[in-house]
Design a protein around this motif. Structure first.
Motif, PDB file in Angstrom:
ATOM      1  N   ALA A  30       0.826  -1.207   0.000  1.00 43.39           N
ATOM      2  CA  ALA A  30       0.000   0.000   0.000  1.00 43.39           C
ATOM      3  C   ALA A  30       0.862   1.259   0.000  1.00 43.39           C
ATOM      4  O   ALA A  30       0.514   2.270  -0.627  1.00 43.39           O
ATOM      5  CB  ALA A  30      -0.935  -0.004   1.219  1.00 43.39           C
ATOM      6  N   ASP A  31       2.001   1.215   0.715  1.00 41.41           N
ATOM      7  CA  ASP A  31       2.912   2.360   0.730  1.00 41.41           C
ATOM      8  C   ASP A  31       3.427   2.651  -0.678  1.00 41.41           C
ATOM      9  O   ASP A  31       3.548   3.818  -1.076  1.00 41.41           O
ATOM     10  CB  ASP A  31       4.097   2.090   1.657  1.00 41.41           C
ATOM     11  CG  ASP A  31       3.697   2.066   3.124  1.00 41.41           C
ATOM     12  OD1 ASP A  31       2.632   2.616   3.456  1.00 41.41           O
ATOM     13  OD2 ASP A  31       4.452   1.479   3.920  1.00 41.41           O
ATOM     14  N   LEU A  32       3.738   1.614  -1.422  1.00 36.00           N
ATOM     15  CA  LEU A  32       4.211   1.790  -2.792  1.00 36.00           C
ATOM     16  C   LEU A  32       3.130   2.427  -3.659  1.00 36.00           C
ATOM     17  O   LEU A  32       3.409   3.253  -4.528  1.00 36.00           O
ATOM     18  CB  LEU A  32       4.626   0.441  -3.391  1.00 36.00           C
ATOM     19  CG  LEU A  32       5.962  -0.148  -2.956  1.00 36.00           C
ATOM     20  CD1 LEU A  32       6.178  -1.500  -3.652  1.00 36.00           C
ATOM     21  CD2 LEU A  32       7.115   0.789  -3.287  1.00 36.00           C
ATOM     22  N   ALA A  33       1.889   2.010  -3.440  1.00 32.88           N
ATOM     23  CA  ALA A  33       0.781   2.537  -4.236  1.00 32.88           C
ATOM     24  C   ALA A  33       0.523   4.013  -3.918  1.00 32.88           C
ATOM     25  O   ALA A  33       0.193   4.801  -4.808  1.00 32.88           O
ATOM     26  CB  ALA A  33      -0.471   1.710  -3.977  1.00 32.88           C
ATOM     27  N   LYS A  34       0.694   4.401  -2.641  1.00 33.96           N
ATOM     28  CA  LYS A  34       0.406   5.774  -2.221  1.00 33.96           C
ATOM     29  C   LYS A  34       1.532   6.739  -2.592  1.00 33.96           C
ATOM     30  O   LYS A  34       1.283   7.925  -2.861  1.00 33.96           O
ATOM     31  CB  LYS A  34       0.179   5.823  -0.707  1.00 33.96           C
ATOM     32  CG  LYS A  34      -1.088   5.113  -0.244  1.00 33.96           C
ATOM     33  CD  LYS A  34      -1.162   5.117   1.279  1.00 33.96           C
ATOM     34  CE  LYS A  34      -2.365   4.337   1.773  1.00 33.96           C
ATOM     35  NZ  LYS A  34      -2.406   4.258   3.263  1.00 33.96           N
ATOM     36  N   ALA A  79      -6.837  -3.239  -8.422  1.00 32.72           N
ATOM     37  CA  ALA A  79      -6.842  -1.830  -8.010  1.00 32.72           C
ATOM     38  C   ALA A  79      -5.447  -1.398  -7.563  1.00 32.72           C
ATOM     39  O   ALA A  79      -4.972  -0.298  -7.908  1.00 32.72           O
ATOM     40  CB  ALA A  79      -7.851  -1.621  -6.886  1.00 32.72           C
ATOM     41  N   LEU A  80      -4.769  -2.255  -6.780  1.00 36.57           N
ATOM     42  CA  LEU A  80      -3.405  -1.957  -6.337  1.00 36.57           C
ATOM     43  C   LEU A  80      -2.466  -1.813  -7.529  1.00 36.57           C
ATOM     44  O   LEU A  80      -1.700  -0.840  -7.629  1.00 36.57           O
ATOM     45  CB  LEU A  80      -2.905  -3.071  -5.415  1.00 36.57           C
ATOM     46  CG  LEU A  80      -1.414  -3.034  -5.055  1.00 36.57           C
ATOM     47  CD1 LEU A  80      -1.099  -1.839  -4.164  1.00 36.57           C
ATOM     48  CD2 LEU A  80      -0.982  -4.324  -4.373  1.00 36.57           C
ATOM     49  N   LEU A  81      -2.520  -2.775  -8.439  1.00 34.82           N
ATOM     50  CA  LEU A  81      -1.638  -2.732  -9.611  1.00 34.82           C
ATOM     51  C   LEU A  81      -1.979  -1.553 -10.517  1.00 34.82           C
ATOM     52  O   LEU A  81      -1.102  -0.991 -11.178  1.00 34.82           O
ATOM     53  CB  LEU A  81      -1.750  -4.052 -10.377  1.00 34.82           C
ATOM     54  CG  LEU A  81      -1.266  -5.289  -9.611  1.00 34.82           C
ATOM     55  CD1 LEU A  81      -1.570  -6.561 -10.388  1.00 34.82           C
ATOM     56  CD2 LEU A  81       0.229  -5.198  -9.303  1.00 34.82           C
ATOM     57  N   GLY A  82      -3.255  -1.161 -10.520  1.00 35.26           N
ATOM     58  CA  GLY A  82      -3.654   0.013 -11.289  1.00 35.26           C
ATOM     59  C   GLY A  82      -3.042   1.287 -10.738  1.00 35.26           C
ATOM     60  O   GLY A  82      -2.694   2.202 -11.495  1.00 35.26           O
ATOM     61  N   LYS A 100      -5.971 -18.671 -14.109  1.00 34.31           N
ATOM     62  CA  LYS A 100      -4.774 -17.830 -14.136  1.00 34.31           C
ATOM     63  C   LYS A 100      -4.619 -17.147 -15.485  1.00 34.31           C
ATOM     64  O   LYS A 100      -4.240 -15.965 -15.562  1.00 34.31           O
ATOM     65  CB  LYS A 100      -3.542 -18.673 -13.803  1.00 34.31           C
ATOM     66  CG  LYS A 100      -3.473 -19.107 -12.343  1.00 34.31           C
ATOM     67  CD  LYS A 100      -2.243 -19.960 -12.054  1.00 34.31           C
ATOM     68  CE  LYS A 100      -2.188 -20.346 -10.572  1.00 34.31           C
ATOM     69  NZ  LYS A 100      -1.012 -21.195 -10.257  1.00 34.31           N
ATOM     70  N   ALA A 101      -4.910 -17.872 -16.545  1.00 35.09           N
ATOM     71  CA  ALA A 101      -4.822 -17.285 -17.883  1.00 35.09           C
ATOM     72  C   ALA A 101      -5.826 -16.145 -18.043  1.00 35.09           C
ATOM     73  O   ALA A 101      -5.510 -15.085 -18.607  1.00 35.09           O
ATOM     74  CB  ALA A 101      -5.060 -18.361 -18.935  1.00 35.09           C
ATOM     75  N   LYS A 102      -7.038 -16.327 -17.533  1.00 33.46           N
ATOM     76  CA  LYS A 102      -8.061 -15.279 -17.611  1.00 33.46           C
ATOM     77  C   LYS A 102      -7.673 -14.069 -16.776  1.00 33.46           C
ATOM     78  O   LYS A 102      -7.916 -12.920 -17.170  1.00 33.46           O
ATOM     79  CB  LYS A 102      -9.404 -15.835 -17.140  1.00 33.46           C
ATOM     80  CG  LYS A 102     -10.052 -16.809 -18.118  1.00 33.46           C
ATOM     81  CD  LYS A 102     -11.404 -17.287 -17.597  1.00 33.46           C
ATOM     82  CE  LYS A 102     -12.075 -18.217 -18.601  1.00 33.46           C
ATOM     83  NZ  LYS A 102     -13.393 -18.707 -18.111  1.00 33.46           N
ATOM     84  N   LEU A 103      -7.064 -14.327 -15.610  1.00 32.19           N
ATOM     85  CA  LEU A 103      -6.624 -13.230 -14.744  1.00 32.19           C
ATOM     86  C   LEU A 103      -5.524 -12.416 -15.426  1.00 32.19           C
ATOM     87  O   LEU A 103      -5.522 -11.180 -15.362  1.00 32.19           O
ATOM     88  CB  LEU A 103      -6.141 -13.782 -13.411  1.00 32.19           C
ATOM     89  CG  LEU A 103      -5.675 -12.760 -12.363  1.00 32.19           C
ATOM     90  CD1 LEU A 103      -6.783 -11.763 -12.045  1.00 32.19           C
ATOM     91  CD2 LEU A 103      -5.225 -13.472 -11.092  1.00 32.19           C
ATOM     92  N   LEU A 104      -4.592 -13.089 -16.066  1.00 32.36           N
ATOM     93  CA  LEU A 104      -3.542 -12.392 -16.809  1.00 32.36           C
ATOM     94  C   LEU A 104      -4.138 -11.530 -17.917  1.00 32.36           C
ATOM     95  O   LEU A 104      -3.724 -10.380 -18.126  1.00 32.36           O
ATOM     96  CB  LEU A 104      -2.553 -13.400 -17.399  1.00 32.36           C
ATOM     97  CG  LEU A 104      -1.475 -13.938 -16.465  1.00 32.36           C
ATOM     98  CD1 LEU A 104      -0.738 -15.099 -17.112  1.00 32.36           C
ATOM     99  CD2 LEU A 104      -0.478 -12.834 -16.091  1.00 32.36           C
ATOM    100  N   ASP A 105      -5.108 -12.074 -18.637  1.00 35.82           N
ATOM    101  CA  ASP A 105      -5.769 -11.313 -19.700  1.00 35.82           C
ATOM    102  C   ASP A 105      -6.447 -10.062 -19.144  1.00 35.82           C
ATOM    103  O   ASP A 105      -6.376  -8.976 -19.734  1.00 35.82           O
ATOM    104  CB  ASP A 105      -6.803 -12.183 -20.420  1.00 35.82           C
ATOM    105  CG  ASP A 105      -6.161 -13.240 -21.313  1.00 35.82           C
ATOM    106  OD1 ASP A 105      -4.981 -13.070 -21.650  1.00 35.82           O
ATOM    107  OD2 ASP A 105      -6.851 -14.220 -21.661  1.00 35.82           O
ATOM    108  N   LYS A 106      -7.096 -10.228 -17.992  1.00 36.52           N
ATOM    109  CA  LYS A 106      -7.793  -9.099 -17.384  1.00 36.52           C
ATOM    110  C   LYS A 106      -6.801  -8.039 -16.930  1.00 36.52           C
ATOM    111  O   LYS A 106      -7.066  -6.821 -17.062  1.00 36.52           O
ATOM    112  CB  LYS A 106      -8.640  -9.577 -16.213  1.00 36.52           C
ATOM    113  CG  LYS A 106      -9.629  -8.536 -15.719  1.00 36.52           C
ATOM    114  CD  LYS A 106     -10.639  -9.154 -14.767  1.00 36.52           C
ATOM    115  CE  LYS A 106     -11.715  -8.125 -14.372  1.00 36.52           C
ATOM    116  NZ  LYS A 106     -12.738  -8.725 -13.488  1.00 36.52           N
ATOM    117  N   TRP A 107      -5.665  -8.475 -16.389  1.00 42.25           N
ATOM    118  CA  TRP A 107      -4.629  -7.516 -15.980  1.00 42.25           C
ATOM    119  C   TRP A 107      -4.120  -6.739 -17.192  1.00 42.25           C
ATOM    120  O   TRP A 107      -3.948  -5.510 -17.129  1.00 42.25           O
ATOM    121  CB  TRP A 107      -3.479  -8.248 -15.289  1.00 42.25           C
ATOM    122  CG  TRP A 107      -2.274  -7.386 -15.079  1.00 42.25           C
ATOM    123  CD1 TRP A 107      -2.118  -6.411 -14.136  1.00 42.25           C
ATOM    124  CD2 TRP A 107      -1.070  -7.390 -15.867  1.00 42.25           C
ATOM    125  NE1 TRP A 107      -0.875  -5.811 -14.274  1.00 42.25           N
ATOM    126  CE2 TRP A 107      -0.226  -6.397 -15.326  1.00 42.25           C
ATOM    127  CE3 TRP A 107      -0.632  -8.143 -16.942  1.00 42.25           C
ATOM    128  CZ2 TRP A 107       1.040  -6.132 -15.849  1.00 42.25           C
ATOM    129  CZ3 TRP A 107       0.624  -7.885 -17.476  1.00 42.25           C
ATOM    130  CH2 TRP A 107       1.447  -6.889 -16.930  1.00 42.25           C
TER     131      TRP A 107
END
Length: 344
Positions: free
Chosen positions: A158-162, A197-200, A328-335
Motif C-alpha cells: 500500500a505504501d508503494l501505491a500511495k 486496483a493496487l496494480l492500477g 490464471k490465464a483469464k486473470l492475466l488477460d484481465k490484468w
C-alpha cells in the motif's frame, strides 16, 4: 614372380598381426571390469546452469553421476504420465505448481528423512510426496540515494501505491512465472478486485515492464529507476556486486516461487535417488549454488545459507493456491486489458 615374394610375405605377416592383435585386445577387453559408475536420472525445469552445478558437485562428492534432462513444465507432466509405472527418471526437480500437478496423478513415492523432517510443513507435501528445497521471494529493490530522501519508509504494498514521484520497473507478468506469481498470490490473499486496483495505482509509476527478472534490480542499481519489484535472487547479485541497491521486504507479506523435488514411484535407482534428495536439503548443495551466484533461500532453517540470507525478515503470504491454469490465464488477460494497456 620371385621378385614379388617379399611383398606377399610382408602382406601375410601384417594380416596375421592384425588378426592376432584384434583377438588379444578383444580378450583383454572381456577381462576388464564393467563400468560400475552409479547414476540417477533427473528431469528438471530449473535453469540448466543451476542443475549442472548441482549435478557436477554431487558427482564429485559422492561418485554418483546425475544425468540431467531439462524440459518445460508441460513436457514434464506429459513425460510423467507417459512413463507412469515404469519411469525413466528417478527424480523431478521443478516448481511447486508442477509438483502439485504431478502429485495429482499419484506419480510420486513418499519419502522423508531426518534432514527433511526439520523443514517447515508449509514447504512439504502433507504426505511427503515432494519436498520444497528453496524459494525465491518477490522483494522491493530500492535505489539507495532515493530511499535516503524519503520522509516515510516504503514498508508495504500500500505504501508503494500511495507514494508518488518515483520511477518503477517490474518484470512483465507475461514474461516470467516468478513475476506472474505475484499477481496470482495477491489475488489469492486479497481478492481480484483489490489486487487489480493496487496494480492500477502502481501502473502510472511504471517506466518499464521488463522482459527479464534481472532488469529491475539492474535498472535500479544504475539509477535509471528508483524502485524495482524484483526477485530476491537477482537483486542480491547486484547488492553483492556493489551496486547502490537496498532490499526492502514488504511487511504485509510477499509472494515466492518454491522449487522442490519429488521421488518417482518405481524409480529405477531409488536408494541413490533418496541420498541425492537428502544432499539437496543440506549445506553442500546451498554452498555450490551460492558459489555460482544462485542466491536462493533454503527451506531448511538449519543451513548456513538460511541464516546468512536473513530469511526471518521475509514475511511470506500464507495462502492456498486454488486458481486453475484456466483461471490464471483469464486473470492475466484481465490484468493486460485493465492495467497493462490502460492509459497512465
Amino acid at each position: 614372380m620371385r621378385r614379388y615374394l617379399p611383398l606377399f610375405l610382408l602382406a601375410f605377416f601384417v594380416v596375421v598381426l592384425i588378426v592376432v592383435g584384434t583377438t588379444f585386445l578383444a580378450g583383454y577387453a572381456d577381462k576388464q571390469k564393467p563400468d560400475t559408475t552409479k547414476s540417477i536420472v533427473l528431469y528438471t525445469t530449473i535453469p540448466v546452469e543451476q542443475a549442472a552445478v548441482l549435478a557436477q558437485e554431487y558427482e564429485r562428492q559422492s561418485g554418483v553421476r546425475v544425468d540431467v534432462v531439462p524440459m518445460s513444465p508441460a513436457d514434464m507432466i506429459t513425460k510423467g504420465l507417459a512413463e507412469a509405472g515404469h519411469p525413466r527418471a528417478d527424480l523431478v526437480l521443478t516448481s511447486r505448481e508442477t509438483l502439485i500437478e504431478l502429485n495429482k496423478h499419484k506419480l510420486f513415492a513418499s519419502y522423508s528423512s531426518e534432514q527433511i523432517d526439520i523443514i517447515p510443513e508449509r514447504f512439504i507435501d502433507a504426505d511427503n510426496n515432494w519436498t520444497g528445497l528453496w524459494y525465491d521471494p518477490i522483494i522491493v529493490a530500492a535505489n539507495r540515494d532515493f530511499i535516503k530522501k524519503q520522509p516515510q519508509p516504503l514498508a508495504t504494498w500500500a505504501d508503494l501505491a500511495k507514494a508518488s514521484n518515483y520511477r518503477l520497473v517490474i518484470t512483465d507478468f507475461l514474461a516470467a512465472d516468478a513475476s506472474a506469481n505475484l499477481l496470482f498470490t495477491l489475488t489469492a490473499v486479497n481478492g481480484e478486485e483489490a489486487t487489480l486496483a493496487l496494480l492500477g495505482k502502481l501502473h502510472p509509476k511504471v517506466v518499464q515492464y521488463a522482459k527479464f527478472l534481472a532488469t529491475p534490480p539492474r535498472t535500479v542499481g544504475l539509477g535509471e529507476a528508483d524502485i524495482g519489484i524484483a526477485v530476491y535472487s537477482e537483486t542480491l547479485r547486484y547488492v553483492l556486486d556493489g551496486f547502490p541497491v537496498d532490499i526492502l521486504y514488504p511487511k504485509d507479506g510477499t509472494a515466492f516461487l518454491l522449487t522442490g523435488v519429488g521421488l518417482m514411484k518405481g524409480a529405477p535407482h531409488t536408494p541413490d535417488a533418496k541420498k541425492f534428495v537428502d544432499w539437496l536439503v543440506q549445506d553442500p548443495a546451498q554452498d555450490v549454488l551460492a558459489q555460482n551466484k544462485f542466491y536462493l533461500i533454503p527451506t531448511n532453517p538449519e543451513t548456513k545459507a538460511y541464516k546468512n540470507y536473513n530469511a526471518k525478515n521475509i514475511h511470506l503470504y500464507e495462502y492456498e493456491d486454488k486458481l486453475s491454469a484456466e483461471q490464471k490465464a483469464k486473470l492475466l488477460d484481465k490484468w493486460v486489458q485493465t492495467v497493462r494497456l490502460s492509459s497512465k
